[in-house]
Design a protein around this motif. Structure first.
Motif, short mmCIF file in Angstrom:
data_model
loop_
_atom_site.label_atom_id
_atom_site.label_comp_id
_atom_site.label_asym_id
_atom_site.label_seq_id
_atom_site.Cartn_x
_atom_site.Cartn_y
_atom_site.Cartn_z
N ALA A 6 44.34 44.03 44.79
CA ALA A 6 43.59 44.10 43.58
C ALA A 6 42.07 43.86 44.24
O ALA A 6 41.71 43.25 45.13
N PRO A 7 41.19 44.37 43.21
CA PRO A 7 39.63 44.32 43.64
C PRO A 7 39.43 42.72 43.80
O PRO A 7 39.89 41.84 43.29
N GLU A 8 38.22 42.30 44.73
CA GLU A 8 37.81 41.04 44.61
C GLU A 8 37.13 40.49 43.54
O GLU A 8 36.07 41.17 43.05
N PRO A 9 37.48 39.38 42.75
CA PRO A 9 36.90 38.93 41.55
C PRO A 9 35.21 38.63 42.03
O PRO A 9 35.03 38.10 43.13
N GLY A 10 34.63 39.31 41.11
CA GLY A 10 33.19 38.93 41.04
C GLY A 10 32.15 39.89 41.87
O GLY A 10 31.19 39.90 41.73
N LYS A 11 33.20 40.88 42.54
CA LYS A 11 32.42 41.71 43.48
C LYS A 11 32.23 43.22 42.79
O LYS A 11 33.15 43.46 42.27
N PRO A 12 31.35 43.79 42.93
CA PRO A 12 31.23 45.24 42.25
C PRO A 12 32.27 46.14 42.70
O PRO A 12 32.66 46.23 43.84
N LEU A 13 32.98 46.98 41.76
CA LEU A 13 33.81 47.62 42.26
C LEU A 13 33.28 49.04 42.84
O LEU A 13 32.29 49.52 42.35
N GLU A 14 33.89 49.27 43.90
CA GLU A 14 33.53 50.48 44.75
C GLU A 14 34.35 51.77 44.14
O GLU A 14 35.47 51.69 44.33
N VAL A 15 33.60 52.67 43.87
CA VAL A 15 34.26 53.95 43.21
C VAL A 15 33.79 55.09 43.74
O VAL A 15 32.41 55.21 43.81
N ALA A 16 34.52 55.79 44.29
CA ALA A 16 34.28 57.27 44.74
C ALA A 16 34.37 58.11 43.79
O ALA A 16 35.16 58.26 43.12
N ILE A 17 33.29 58.93 43.79
CA ILE A 17 33.19 59.91 42.30
C ILE A 17 32.77 61.40 43.00
O ILE A 17 32.42 61.50 44.17
#
Length: 275
Positions: free
Chosen positions: A157-168
């Motif tokens: 799961a993503p790290e809480p409080g850290k911006p989601l890194e998303v490839a687009i």
């Protein structure tokens, strides 16, 4: 015959993928001549001799391993779009991208992969993601997990409080509507970046090194292998309508895949609100 094939360990498929890369791709890596590179739809959409030769190699070897199967590959479809009908047909189908990340391959970057998936009646059954310049082989089988060089993959799961890194998706390949939808990811708590090789971005999700992707094109050869890899690593995916991605096409775009279902829902919400 098909059931017996699925019950085997499928190691011969991995060997076939490695052999195609060794024979047709790696000898041309950083050795391409100008005449071996051709633009298809523009400067970001390239094809090389390695793409074509590797797909021919895989077509011969994969159909020999599973008699009665067919291949739907990027280069074959470019030459004959009618091949896409096999994705909804009765025969087992190999979905092949011989060099995913051709632009990176052309520029001598190691960020490219050979992608192979096996599907039947629209269901993904197994996949192979091979990065030959990095010597990475990721394998997934429906219901049996995902592995990288034999080690189980868990997306986590993503790290809480850290911006989601998303490839687009690259904006050159998006409609105005899709650009508006992707703009929804330019918000607090999300860190979008351009995608590289789609197959390797899916691997990054399965390894827990990337939180999500948001793509605006649905070519099965770009996504089939990675979607199964992410699913078997514990991640999720959905199209803009909230439905599963269909390999035969007709999907509501953009679509997303992510490390967990909560992130899938969050990304879809941002895309829908902006689009």
């Amino acid at each position: 015959m098909f059931d017996d094939f699925l019950a085997s360990d499928l190691s011969e498929v991995e060997q076939a993928v490695r052999a195609a890369a060794a024979a047709e791709i790696m000898p041309r890596y950083r050795q391409l001549a100008a005449h071996e590179i051709v633009e298809k739809k523009g400067p970001h959409d390239l094809v090389t001799t390695a793409d074509r030769q590797a797909e021919e190699h895989l077509t011969a070897s994969l159909t020999a391993l599973l008699p009665g199967s067919v291949v739907v590959g990027e280069e074959g479809v470019h030459a004959d779009p009618g091949l896409l009908a096999h994705l909804g047909g009765d025969a087992p189908v190999w979905i092949v991208d011989p060099v995913d990340g051709t632009r990176q391959f052309v520029h001598g970057d190691a960020g490219f992969a050979t992608l192979v998936a096996l599907a039947h009646h629209g269901e993904l059954l197994a996949s192979w993601t091979y990065a030959p310049a990095q010597d990475l082989m990721a394998v997934a089988r429906r219901g049996r997990g995902a592995f990288l060089d034999g080690v189980p993959l868990r997306a986590g799961a993503p790290e809480p409080g850290k911006p989601l890194e998303v490839a687009i998706s690259h904006y050159d390949f998006t409609t105005d509507h899709e650009k508006r939808a992707l703009a929804g990811l330019r918000t607090d708590g999300v860190a979008p970046r351009p995608c590289g090789s789609a197959g390797l971005e899916y691997l990054n999700i399965a390894r827990g090194r990337l939180d999500a992707i948001a793509f605006t094109w649905e070519n099965a050869w770009d996504h089939a292998a990675g979607l199964l890899l992410v699913a078997e690593a514990g991640g999720g995916s959905a199209t803009l309508s909230g439905e599963p991605y269909r390999i035969a096409g007709g999907n509501a775009l953009p679509f997303t895949a992510a490390r967990n279902e909560a992130t899938v829902r969050h990304i879809l919400g941002l895309l829908a609100a902006a689009g």
